[in-house]
Write a protein that holds these residues in place. Structure first.
Motif, PDB file in Angstrom:
ATOM      1  N   MET A   1     -14.026 -43.921 -65.453  1.00 44.23           N
ATOM      2  CA  MET A   1     -14.555 -44.884 -64.181  1.00 44.23           C
ATOM      3  C   MET A   1     -13.307 -45.347 -63.332  1.00 44.23           C
ATOM      4  SD  MET A   1     -16.943 -45.706 -62.222  1.00 44.23           S
ATOM      5  CE  MET A   1     -18.517 -45.411 -63.432  1.00 44.23           C
ATOM      6  N   ALA A   2     -12.432 -45.926 -64.184  1.00 47.72           N
ATOM      7  CA  ALA A   2     -11.096 -46.158 -63.441  1.00 47.72           C
ATOM      8  C   ALA A   2     -10.643 -45.382 -62.662  1.00 47.72           C
ATOM      9  CB  ALA A   2     -10.024 -46.948 -64.527  1.00 47.72           C
ATOM     10  N   ALA A   3     -10.465 -44.172 -63.275  1.00 53.97           N
ATOM     11  CA  ALA A   3     -10.088 -42.879 -62.362  1.00 53.97           C
ATOM     12  C   ALA A   3     -10.952 -42.621 -61.104  1.00 53.97           C
ATOM     13  CB  ALA A   3      -9.851 -41.540 -63.302  1.00 53.97           C
ATOM     14  N   LEU A   4     -12.085 -42.754 -61.386  1.00 53.35           N
ATOM     15  CA  LEU A   4     -13.038 -42.328 -60.129  1.00 53.35           C
ATOM     16  C   LEU A   4     -12.860 -43.315 -58.959  1.00 53.35           C
ATOM     17  CD1 LEU A   4     -15.351 -40.692 -58.866  1.00 53.35           C
ATOM     18  CD2 LEU A   4     -16.907 -41.912 -60.443  1.00 53.35           C
ATOM     19  N   ARG A   5     -12.845 -44.602 -59.598  1.00 54.73           N
ATOM     20  CA  ARG A   5     -12.807 -45.689 -58.399  1.00 54.73           C
ATOM     21  C   ARG A   5     -11.222 -45.510 -57.658  1.00 54.73           C
ATOM     22  NH1 ARG A   5     -17.134 -48.540 -58.047  1.00 54.73           N
ATOM     23  NH2 ARG A   5     -18.368 -48.891 -59.885  1.00 54.73           N
ATOM     24  N   HIS A   6     -10.519 -44.944 -58.394  1.00 50.56           N
ATOM     25  CA  HIS A   6      -9.162 -45.196 -57.993  1.00 50.56           C
ATOM     26  C   HIS A   6      -9.154 -43.540 -57.080  1.00 50.56           C
ATOM     27  CE1 HIS A   6      -4.804 -44.319 -57.141  1.00 50.56           C
ATOM     28  NE2 HIS A   6      -4.884 -43.193 -57.633  1.00 50.56           N
ATOM     29  N   PHE A   7      -9.847 -42.497 -57.584  1.00 54.00           N
ATOM     30  CA  PHE A   7      -9.774 -41.087 -56.768  1.00 54.00           C
ATOM     31  C   PHE A   7     -10.461 -41.418 -55.270  1.00 54.00           C
ATOM     32  CE2 PHE A   7      -9.469 -38.591 -60.799  1.00 54.00           C
ATOM     33  CZ  PHE A   7      -8.044 -38.762 -61.090  1.00 54.00           C
ATOM     34  N   ILE A   8     -11.626 -42.299 -55.428  1.00 52.67           N
ATOM     35  CA  ILE A   8     -12.362 -42.433 -54.221  1.00 52.67           C
ATOM     36  C   ILE A   8     -12.119 -43.258 -53.344  1.00 52.67           C
ATOM     37  CG2 ILE A   8     -14.192 -43.967 -55.031  1.00 52.67           C
ATOM     38  CD1 ILE A   8     -15.119 -40.663 -53.318  1.00 52.67           C
ATOM     39  N   GLY A   9     -11.602 -44.406 -53.875  1.00 54.46           N
ATOM     40  CA  GLY A   9     -11.363 -45.695 -53.103  1.00 54.46           C
ATOM     41  C   GLY A   9      -9.811 -45.496 -52.371  1.00 54.46           C
ATOM     42  N   ASP A  10      -8.915 -45.132 -53.118  1.00 54.67           N
ATOM     43  CA  ASP A  10      -7.627 -45.030 -52.538  1.00 54.67           C
ATOM     44  C   ASP A  10      -6.953 -43.772 -52.315  1.00 54.67           C
ATOM     45  OD1 ASP A  10      -7.278 -47.585 -53.825  1.00 54.67           O
ATOM     46  OD2 ASP A  10      -6.534 -46.981 -55.781  1.00 54.67           O
ATOM     47  N   ARG A  11      -7.553 -42.490 -52.712  1.00 49.43           N
ATOM     48  CA  ARG A  11      -7.341 -41.319 -52.251  1.00 49.43           C
ATOM     49  C   ARG A  11      -8.286 -40.407 -51.527  1.00 49.43           C
ATOM     50  NH1 ARG A  11      -2.987 -39.312 -55.353  1.00 49.43           N
ATOM     51  NH2 ARG A  11      -1.928 -40.902 -56.669  1.00 49.43           N
ATOM     52  N   GLY A  12      -9.630 -41.215 -51.631  1.00 51.05           N
ATOM     53  CA  GLY A  12     -10.817 -40.205 -50.881  1.00 51.05           C
ATOM     54  C   GLY A  12     -10.378 -39.533 -49.620  1.00 51.05           C
ATOM     55  N   GLU A  13      -9.637 -40.060 -48.770  1.00 47.79           N
ATOM     56  CA  GLU A  13      -9.440 -39.362 -47.352  1.00 47.79           C
ATOM     57  C   GLU A  13      -8.363 -38.117 -47.689  1.00 47.79           C
ATOM     58  OE1 GLU A  13      -7.941 -42.006 -44.508  1.00 47.79           O
ATOM     59  OE2 GLU A  13      -9.527 -43.208 -44.434  1.00 47.79           O
ATOM     60  N   ARG A  14      -7.871 -38.084 -48.664  1.00 52.28           N
ATOM     61  CA  ARG A  14      -7.164 -37.130 -49.064  1.00 52.28           C
ATOM     62  C   ARG A  14      -7.460 -36.125 -49.794  1.00 52.28           C
ATOM     63  NH1 ARG A  14      -1.195 -37.518 -52.441  1.00 52.28           N
ATOM     64  NH2 ARG A  14      -0.850 -35.266 -52.357  1.00 52.28           N
ATOM     65  N   ILE A  15      -8.317 -36.504 -50.770  1.00 53.48           N
ATOM     66  CA  ILE A  15      -8.732 -35.443 -51.881  1.00 53.48           C
ATOM     67  C   ILE A  15     -10.286 -35.375 -52.153  1.00 53.48           C
ATOM     68  CG2 ILE A  15      -6.648 -36.164 -53.168  1.00 53.48           C
ATOM     69  CD1 ILE A  15      -8.490 -37.637 -55.344  1.00 53.48           C
ATOM     70  N   PHE A  16     -11.087 -35.967 -51.144  1.00 59.91           N
ATOM     71  CA  PHE A  16     -12.574 -35.728 -51.035  1.00 59.91           C
ATOM     72  C   PHE A  16     -13.021 -34.828 -49.871  1.00 59.91           C
ATOM     73  CE2 PHE A  16     -16.971 -36.674 -51.100  1.00 59.91           C
ATOM     74  CZ  PHE A  16     -17.330 -36.788 -52.594  1.00 59.91           C
ATOM     75  N   GLY A  17     -13.737 -33.727 -50.078  1.00 61.58           N
ATOM     76  CA  GLY A  17     -13.957 -32.932 -49.088  1.00 61.58           C
ATOM     77  C   GLY A  17     -15.601 -32.550 -49.167  1.00 61.58           C
ATOM     78  N   ARG A  18     -15.929 -31.452 -48.447  1.00 64.65           N
ATOM     79  CA  ARG A  18     -17.398 -30.880 -48.255  1.00 64.65           C
ATOM     80  C   ARG A  18     -18.041 -30.653 -49.469  1.00 64.65           C
ATOM     81  NH1 ARG A  18     -17.261 -25.006 -47.567  1.00 64.65           N
ATOM     82  NH2 ARG A  18     -18.655 -25.104 -46.127  1.00 64.65           N
ATOM     83  N   TYR A  19     -17.232 -30.381 -50.814  1.00 63.52           N
ATOM     84  CA  TYR A  19     -18.063 -30.182 -52.120  1.00 63.52           C
ATOM     85  C   TYR A  19     -17.577 -31.235 -53.250  1.00 63.52           C
ATOM     86  CZ  TYR A  19     -19.357 -25.831 -49.751  1.00 63.52           C
ATOM     87  OH  TYR A  19     -19.975 -24.773 -48.896  1.00 63.52           O
ATOM     88  N   GLY A  20     -17.128 -32.439 -52.779  1.00 62.54           N
ATOM     89  CA  GLY A  20     -16.652 -33.233 -53.720  1.00 62.54           C
ATOM     90  C   GLY A  20     -15.196 -33.359 -53.738  1.00 62.54           C
ATOM     91  N   PHE A  21     -14.620 -33.659 -54.896  1.00 64.37           N
ATOM     92  CA  PHE A  21     -13.263 -33.763 -54.886  1.00 64.37           C
ATOM     93  C   PHE A  21     -12.601 -32.278 -55.107  1.00 64.37           C
ATOM     94  CE2 PHE A  21     -14.452 -37.812 -56.732  1.00 64.37           C
ATOM     95  CZ  PHE A  21     -13.521 -38.498 -56.074  1.00 64.37           C
ATOM     96  N   VAL A  22     -11.552 -32.337 -54.229  1.00 67.56           N
ATOM     97  CA  VAL A  22     -10.623 -31.021 -54.266  1.00 67.56           C
ATOM     98  C   VAL A  22     -10.091 -30.729 -55.932  1.00 67.56           C
ATOM     99  CG1 VAL A  22     -10.183 -30.981 -51.761  1.00 67.56           C
ATOM    100  CG2 VAL A  22      -8.592 -31.966 -53.419  1.00 67.56           C
ATOM    101  N   ASP A  23      -9.619 -29.625 -55.895  1.00 67.49           N
ATOM    102  CA  ASP A  23      -9.202 -29.086 -57.289  1.00 67.49           C
ATOM    103  C   ASP A  23      -8.253 -30.119 -57.986  1.00 67.49           C
ATOM    104  OD1 ASP A  23     -10.200 -27.266 -59.318  1.00 67.49           O
ATOM    105  OD2 ASP A  23      -8.184 -26.340 -59.076  1.00 67.49           O
ATOM    106  N   ALA A  24      -7.252 -30.211 -57.132  1.00 66.71           N
ATOM    107  CA  ALA A  24      -5.911 -31.069 -57.665  1.00 66.71           C
ATOM    108  C   ALA A  24      -5.022 -31.736 -56.661  1.00 66.71           C
ATOM    109  CB  ALA A  24      -5.038 -30.091 -58.553  1.00 66.71           C
ATOM    110  N   PHE A  25      -4.250 -32.393 -56.987  1.00 65.96           N
ATOM    111  CA  PHE A  25      -3.276 -33.087 -56.140  1.00 65.96           C
ATOM    112  C   PHE A  25      -1.825 -33.259 -57.095  1.00 65.96           C
ATOM    113  CE2 PHE A  25      -5.661 -36.504 -57.743  1.00 65.96           C
ATOM    114  CZ  PHE A  25      -4.632 -37.399 -58.009  1.00 65.96           C
ATOM    115  N   CYS A  26      -0.647 -33.155 -56.256  1.00 62.61           N
ATOM    116  CA  CYS A  26       0.515 -33.428 -56.975  1.00 62.61           C
ATOM    117  C   CYS A  26       1.638 -34.350 -55.999  1.00 62.61           C
ATOM    118  CB  CYS A  26       1.254 -31.932 -57.377  1.00 62.61           C
ATOM    119  SG  CYS A  26       2.672 -32.223 -57.973  1.00 62.61           S
ATOM    120  N   ASP A  27       1.711 -35.589 -56.364  1.00 60.07           N
ATOM    121  CA  ASP A  27       2.376 -36.255 -55.674  1.00 60.07           C
ATOM    122  C   ASP A  27       3.753 -36.053 -55.525  1.00 60.07           C
ATOM    123  OD1 ASP A  27      -0.153 -37.841 -54.986  1.00 60.07           O
ATOM    124  OD2 ASP A  27       0.571 -39.755 -56.259  1.00 60.07           O
ATOM    125  N   ASN A  28       4.387 -35.759 -56.626  1.00 59.91           N
ATOM    126  CA  ASN A  28       5.742 -35.179 -56.647  1.00 59.91           C
ATOM    127  C   ASN A  28       5.980 -34.073 -55.603  1.00 59.91           C
ATOM    128  OD1 ASN A  28       5.809 -36.423 -59.009  1.00 59.91           O
ATOM    129  ND2 ASN A  28       6.069 -34.402 -60.157  1.00 59.91           N
TER     130      ASN A  28
END
Length: 425
Positions: A341-368
């Motif tokens: 749940m902590a990860a979900l709230r982070h993914f949606i709240g802090d990264r949603g504009e970058r990683i959430f799209g037409r079918y939910g969360f995209v497959d992966a991300f790499c900040d490096n």
């Protein structure tokens, strides 16, 4: 564009419902249009739907399970779901198969095999097992007297009875072989030995009413290899089975969309303990972040097979290039709900504009590498829906574990489970 900050403050159940429903669109709106089966992947950006007709057999199994969840939650009507299943089954019935076993990929318009690679151009037993995990769940769910439901059950049973699981023992070998090709025979010679994602393959192979394997194939093949047992500790967490640090998290997801690990034991392991340990080791690896990857932390974790900046890889603590896959944490709700749940709230709240799209969360991300996937994969989107549902209600677990054939197979292999002790008819 959704208000991602507002979404991140929703009550837990509302947020889970939102993520499940948006992810389901991959299988409902994004399916190959002729067959209704799941595409292997879709894109999030320009020209998102592939121009070819390639569908993924294992991914379609997750799609069937997602369809059951959608009906139960009221996202689609029961008649509409039955109509989609009718279309899917029509394609599977006309498709090329090999002793009843399907290929990894096929053409959703014609049913012809699409080679995965040069010699992998025939039967794929593991992908077929993921398909039938979903189909047997649908057979239990659509249990009404209506002729449409009766027809779906009968058609699934016919396909199920045709799979020659024991063909893949190659005339009596005490292990299952993953691939067979009419052009290349057994030349890939890939034996299915544990621990990995393939427990479901052995359970279904033992459950077949027509072509079941002998239990020795499980005990001497799956459980007989040198990499099966572990019993070492990582981050002070004992891992009963598998490779060092547990491997990618899909090992604890794919087979357990249907198999309920709670109280599931055999002579080798307690499978809930196995999956919880695996998940927490993966979490602790990301939390400690000894390699110093950008973005990792208590609310940003999860390594599994997914796309990455260099292509595709089975990410794990011992194969970590800094790529976080949202499906890894989100499909782990049954095992580590607070961390997920902590990860979900982070993914949606802090990264949603970058990683959430037409079918939910995209497959992966790499900040490096300042990289975000432009893809959604069936085998990653499906477990998000299924494992969150099992966390919320246990729906898919109850359906699969109540199947009479499955219970026979589990007993044949020496498993114990509350479902077996209850003696359900």
């Amino acid at each position: 564009m959704p208000d991602f900050h507002a979404l991140s403050t929703l009550p837990d159940q509302d947020l889970l419902e939102f993520v499940q429903r948006e992810t389901f669109r991959f299988f409902w709106e994004g399916a190959q249009p002729t067959s209704g089966l799941a595409r292997d992947r879709c894109r999030n950006s320009v020209d998102p739907d592939p121009s070819d007709d390639l569908v993924a057999i294992g991914g379609s199994g997750f799609g069937v399970m997602a369809l059951v969840v959608a009906v139960e939650r009221g996202w689609v009507s029961r008649p509409d779901a039955l109509a989609r299943l009718d279309t899917m089954l029509a394609c599977l019935e006309r498709a090329t198969c090999y002793h009843g076993v399907y290929p990894h990929f096929m053409n959703g318009r014609t049913g012809a095999t699409i080679p995965f690679f040069r010699k992998d151009d025939g039967a794929d037993l593991v992908e077929t097992s993921l398909l039938f995990q979903g189909l047997l769940i649908a057979r239990r769910y659509f249990d009404g007297p209506d002729p449409a439901e009766q027809a779906v059950r009968g058609r699934i049973t016919n396909l199920w009875r045709e799979v020659e699981w024991n063909w893949h023992t190659r005339d009596g070998r005490k292990v299952l072989t993953w691939h067979w090709s009419p052009n290349n025979g057994w030349s890939l010679d890939h034996e299915i030995r544990g621990w990995n994602e393939c427990l479901i393959t052995y359970v279904l192979a033992a459950s077949s009413p027509t072509y079941a394997i002998d239990p020795d194939v499980y005990h001497r093949g799956w459980a007989g290899g040198p990499a099966f047992r572990n019993e070492r500790r990582y981050y002070d967490i004992e891992l009963p089975l598998g490779m060092n640090c547990g491997g990618p998290l899909f090992f604890s997801h794919y087979s357990f969309c249907g198999l309920d690990p709670h109280g599931l034991t055999d002579r080798y392991a307690d499978y809930f303990k196995q999956n919880v340990s695996h998940t927490l080791i993966n979490y602790e690896h990301c939390r400690h972040n000894a390699a110093g990857h950008s973005g990792y932390g208590e609310a940003c974790w999860g390594l599994t097979a997914s796309d990455d900046p260099d292509g595709y890889s089975a990410h794990a603590p011992d194969n970590d290039n800094g790529s976080i896959s949202p499906t890894a944490a989100l499909s782990s709700f049954p095992y580590a709900p607070d961390q997920a749940m902590a990860a979900l709230r982070h993914f949606i709240g802090d990264r949603g504009e970058r990683i959430f799209g037409r079918y939910g969360f995209v497959d992966a991300f790499c900040d490096n590498r300042d990289w975000t996937a432009d893809t959604f994969l069936a085998i990653d989107q499906g477990p998000i829906i299924c494992m969150i549902e099992n966390f919320r209600t246990g729906l898919l677990w109850r359906l699969f574990m109540s199947d009479p054939d499955v219970r026979i197979g589990l007993r044949r292999l020496g498993f114990d489970s509350p479902y077996l002790r209850a003696g359900e008819a």
